[in-house]
Scaffold this motif. Sequence first.
Motif, PDB file in Angstrom:
ATOM      1  N   ASP A 115      33.644  -5.458  30.750  1.00 26.09           N
ATOM      2  CA  ASP A 115      33.701  -6.380  29.613  1.00 26.09           C
ATOM      3  C   ASP A 115      34.047  -7.771  30.124  1.00 26.09           C
ATOM      4  OD1 ASP A 115      33.179  -4.177  28.144  1.00 26.09           O
ATOM      5  OD2 ASP A 115      35.160  -4.018  27.212  1.00 26.09           O
ATOM      6  N   THR A 116      33.201  -8.736  29.765  1.00 27.82           N
ATOM      7  CA  THR A 116      33.285 -10.067  30.388  1.00 27.82           C
ATOM      8  C   THR A 116      33.253 -11.159  29.332  1.00 27.82           C
ATOM      9  OG1 THR A 116      32.201  -9.279  32.396  1.00 27.82           O
ATOM     10  CG2 THR A 116      32.151 -11.646  32.008  1.00 27.82           C
ATOM     11  N   LEU A 117      34.104 -12.173  29.528  1.00 25.60           N
ATOM     12  CA  LEU A 117      34.125 -13.349  28.657  1.00 25.60           C
ATOM     13  C   LEU A 117      33.632 -14.536  29.474  1.00 25.60           C
ATOM     14  CD1 LEU A 117      36.866 -14.477  26.181  1.00 25.60           C
ATOM     15  CD2 LEU A 117      36.042 -16.078  27.897  1.00 25.60           C
ATOM     16  N   VAL A 118      32.661 -15.271  28.918  1.00 24.86           N
ATOM     17  CA  VAL A 118      32.131 -16.441  29.627  1.00 24.86           C
ATOM     18  C   VAL A 118      32.143 -17.645  28.703  1.00 24.86           C
ATOM     19  CG1 VAL A 118      30.614 -15.024  31.076  1.00 24.86           C
ATOM     20  CG2 VAL A 118      29.707 -16.023  28.978  1.00 24.86           C
ATOM     21  N   TYR A 119      32.256 -18.829  29.342  1.00 23.44           N
ATOM     22  CA  TYR A 119      32.026 -20.081  28.646  1.00 23.44           C
ATOM     23  C   TYR A 119      30.575 -20.450  28.886  1.00 23.44           C
ATOM     24  CZ  TYR A 119      37.120 -20.666  28.313  1.00 23.44           C
ATOM     25  OH  TYR A 119      38.444 -20.504  28.038  1.00 23.44           O
ATOM     26  N   GLN A 120      29.835 -20.681  27.800  1.00 19.56           N
ATOM     27  CA  GLN A 120      28.382 -20.933  27.882  1.00 19.56           C
ATOM     28  C   GLN A 120      28.101 -22.367  27.438  1.00 19.56           C
ATOM     29  OE1 GLN A 120      25.600 -17.801  26.442  1.00 19.56           O
ATOM     30  NE2 GLN A 120      24.872 -19.371  25.023  1.00 19.56           N
ATOM     31  N   LEU A 121      27.387 -23.111  28.289  1.00 22.88           N
ATOM     32  CA  LEU A 121      27.086 -24.520  28.010  1.00 22.88           C
ATOM     33  C   LEU A 121      25.598 -24.738  28.154  1.00 22.88           C
ATOM     34  CD1 LEU A 121      28.300 -27.359  27.446  1.00 22.88           C
ATOM     35  CD2 LEU A 121      28.429 -27.669  29.925  1.00 22.88           C
ATOM     36  N   ARG A 122      24.968 -25.329  27.165  1.00 26.47           N
ATOM     37  CA  ARG A 122      23.512 -25.539  27.191  1.00 26.47           C
ATOM     38  C   ARG A 122      23.101 -26.444  28.346  1.00 26.47           C
ATOM     39  NH1 ARG A 122      20.774 -27.855  22.297  1.00 26.47           N
ATOM     40  NH2 ARG A 122      22.410 -29.417  22.573  1.00 26.47           N
ATOM     41  N   ALA A 123      21.953 -26.143  28.945  1.00 28.74           N
ATOM     42  CA  ALA A 123      21.450 -26.934  30.069  1.00 28.74           C
ATOM     43  C   ALA A 123      21.260 -28.392  29.668  1.00 28.74           C
ATOM     44  CB  ALA A 123      20.132 -26.347  30.574  1.00 28.74           C
ATOM     45  N   ALA A 124      20.786 -28.631  28.421  1.00 32.77           N
ATOM     46  CA  ALA A 124      20.566 -30.016  27.978  1.00 32.77           C
ATOM     47  C   ALA A 124      21.871 -30.800  27.950  1.00 32.77           C
ATOM     48  CB  ALA A 124      19.910 -30.012  26.592  1.00 32.77           C
ATOM     49  N   ASP A 125      22.963 -30.146  27.536  1.00 30.04           N
ATOM     50  CA  ASP A 125      24.251 -30.832  27.480  1.00 30.04           C
ATOM     51  C   ASP A 125      24.785 -31.132  28.886  1.00 30.04           C
ATOM     52  OD1 ASP A 125      24.399 -30.893  24.708  1.00 30.04           O
ATOM     53  OD2 ASP A 125      25.277 -28.881  24.611  1.00 30.04           O
ATOM     54  N   ILE A 126      24.675 -30.155  29.800  1.00 29.05           N
ATOM     55  CA  ILE A 126      25.164 -30.382  31.164  1.00 29.05           C
ATOM     56  C   ILE A 126      24.304 -31.405  31.884  1.00 29.05           C
ATOM     57  CG2 ILE A 126      23.902 -28.497  32.283  1.00 29.05           C
ATOM     58  CD1 ILE A 126      27.509 -29.464  33.046  1.00 29.05           C
ATOM     59  N   ASN A 127      23.009 -31.467  31.533  1.00 29.52           N
ATOM     60  CA  ASN A 127      22.129 -32.493  32.120  1.00 29.52           C
ATOM     61  C   ASN A 127      22.612 -33.890  31.761  1.00 29.52           C
ATOM     62  OD1 ASN A 127      20.246 -31.106  33.649  1.00 29.52           O
ATOM     63  ND2 ASN A 127      18.930 -30.669  31.903  1.00 29.52           N
ATOM     64  N   ARG A 128      22.975 -34.078  30.478  1.00 29.83           N
ATOM     65  CA  ARG A 128      23.436 -35.397  30.041  1.00 29.83           C
ATOM     66  C   ARG A 128      24.728 -35.782  30.752  1.00 29.83           C
ATOM     67  NH1 ARG A 128      21.118 -33.848  25.000  1.00 29.83           N
ATOM     68  NH2 ARG A 128      23.010 -32.735  24.382  1.00 29.83           N
ATOM     69  N   ILE A 129      25.622 -34.834  30.919  1.00 27.65           N
ATOM     70  CA  ILE A 129      26.887 -35.123  31.607  1.00 27.65           C
ATOM     71  C   ILE A 129      26.640 -35.446  33.076  1.00 27.65           C
ATOM     72  CG2 ILE A 129      29.131 -34.181  32.260  1.00 27.65           C
ATOM     73  CD1 ILE A 129      28.993 -32.425  29.755  1.00 27.65           C
ATOM     74  N   CYS A 130      25.725 -34.704  33.706  1.00 26.76           N
ATOM     75  CA  CYS A 130      25.405 -34.958  35.116  1.00 26.76           C
ATOM     76  C   CYS A 130      24.784 -36.332  35.309  1.00 26.76           C
ATOM     77  CB  CYS A 130      24.457 -33.874  35.648  1.00 26.76           C
ATOM     78  SG  CYS A 130      25.260 -32.278  35.954  1.00 26.76           S
ATOM     79  N   ASP A 131      23.985 -36.755  34.334  1.00 24.05           N
ATOM     80  CA  ASP A 131      23.369 -38.085  34.428  1.00 24.05           C
ATOM     81  C   ASP A 131      24.428 -39.189  34.433  1.00 24.05           C
ATOM     82  OD1 ASP A 131      20.852 -37.018  34.528  1.00 24.05           O
ATOM     83  OD2 ASP A 131      20.453 -37.259  32.374  1.00 24.05           O
ATOM     84  N   GLN A 132      25.569 -38.916  33.823  1.00 24.09           N
ATOM     85  CA  GLN A 132      26.626 -39.920  33.718  1.00 24.09           C
ATOM     86  C   GLN A 132      27.688 -39.780  34.802  1.00 24.09           C
ATOM     87  OE1 GLN A 132      28.091 -39.233  29.771  1.00 24.09           O
ATOM     88  NE2 GLN A 132      26.144 -39.755  28.778  1.00 24.09           N
TER      89      GLN A 132
END
Length: 626
Positions: A101-118
């Motif tokens: 049984d596993t708990l993960v934090y899931q973040l959309r690729a589009a959101d992480i892309n915007r953060i990486c751009d900045q």
Amino acid sequence: MNIELLEIRSFLANYHPFSLLSEKTLSDLPEKIEIRHFLRGSEIPDTGTLFDHLYLIRTGKVELNTADGELQARLGENDVFGYRSSHVGSRDKLKAFAMEDTLVYQLRAADINRICDQNAQLNSFFETSDEVQSRRQREARSLFSQSDHTQLSLMLTPVRELLRRNPVKVPVTATIQEAARVMNQKRVSSILIYHEPERREQKLIGIVTDRDLRNRVIAKGLGLNDRVSEIMTKSPATINSSDFAFKAQLQMARYNVHHMPVMANNRPAGMITTTDLTRQHTCSTVYIIGDIYKHTDIDRIKEVTAKIPELLVNLVASGATAMSVGQLITSITDAVTTRLLQLAEKKLGPAPVAYAWVAAGSQAREEQIAKTDQDNILVLADDYIPKEHSKYFSLLARHVCDGLNACGYTYCPGDMMATNYDWRQPLKVWKKNFNQWIDRPDPEALMLTSVFFDLRCIYGNRSLFQDLRDYVLSKIRGNRIFLAHMTRNALSHQPPLGFFRNFVLIKGGEHDHTFDVKLNGIVPIVDLVRVYALAQCSNAINTLDRIDLMENSKAISNDSAGDLHDALEFIGNLRIQHQASQVKAGKEMDNYVSPDSLSHSDRNLLKESFLVIRNMQSVMKYRYQR
């Protein structure tokens, strides 16, 4: 912000690379994260593809498999996967499953892309291997002019690529006039002289240049019908076609020649000249290395070795591999050692008996990355008489070892140097020593043999060294008990990887939260392939040559050899990139790397490399310790 979001923010603030984000970005990020629970055995994700999101494991364990079920990785708490991952296997076919049984934090690729751009640091962390290589190439182009690139490329160009024609040669029975006529017809300034045996192989025995025609024929009034053997240079220095061009230039500078025969599989492949090298705009640093043989005082030689850190930076920026960097820097060490021995002989006079100066360790394997401590021994001829000859060789060793230390190659902490009386002995004593070490392999003997099986003659009577090496290899042939002890010794260095692919790091002290990339990454491979080479009774010393031996002898599969080769290159490249960045920052070079300094891609590739080492160690243990 509610308590749950505050807990997520607090966790991310202490988790690399999200700890690099600004306060505002870090505060906004938890609202974009979706908390997901996956039951044991369920696939991640339950909809879409694995690469639509970035997954951060908060609790639990995850397996990554290929479409056909082959295990690629096991991940645990705080590991990330999915978005821009670089695990082995096709991206669209890679699947993830919860092992519990596993708990993960899931973040959309589009959101992480915007953060990486900045945020450049976060973007660098998630770069794929292809993106990393592309960025490094751009950095190299911006750092060097086109002429600089051309100069550095010579260091990385195999000699065979500089050959412009097939070998021009005549038999030893030819006359001087016949040799000159062929040189004129072919428009060359030198010609190879070969022996004419009854079998097909043509053995190189000499070389004649246009200078020889002037100085040895015209000036001395020899007849044109005299044999070419009367004027040829016998047993000329040669270079292998697979060697890098910088090595050819160093050899030509060392022997003060302008023409050098190129050999492939012990047969002449052509001729390389100083013109061929200057045509390629030879790197000025290599010219300086050639000047080592012209210097007569230690201060001038120190000027050359002081440039090694700068040379390392330039080579890394130009895209040089750890293998080529190792060969170049080792060539500098060889040149310094040779010149110091020449100066010692000039000061002390000719040696009273024949000797061989032999390097050990990384210098012997031609894998030096930066200036390190020195490891060397002296093998003396058996007509050595201690009372009459000991003083000469004591002074010789002191002159060379002190000179190396002055040039930055520090004294060996274990006193494994020719200045130590135990390490300068006649051939018969060395044979006796190896007998004892091999027959009674206690921990100290295993340490010594591990070092002494990586030996290379740098200067002097090479037949003394070869005699010793042949004797030792014959001694271990079929000795499975000794190989079992060597295997146990080789397994003392393990890659720093836990069961669930988490890095095992140094805790506390100056190097907190790092691992020693040399001791825990490169040394295990060096030790591993040495055992295989000894099992084959091979003369191979270089680690990549030993891997090729393992593959060609079918000791391991082609795939395993390729994986081991790639692991060594990746870890070696990681090491030189780390040290180059330290030089640029004005720091002392070391081998301590923090995983936080690596991109997500490099972290995953490093873990895969460590897994390759661990698997190969298991195979070796089963094979040689049964």
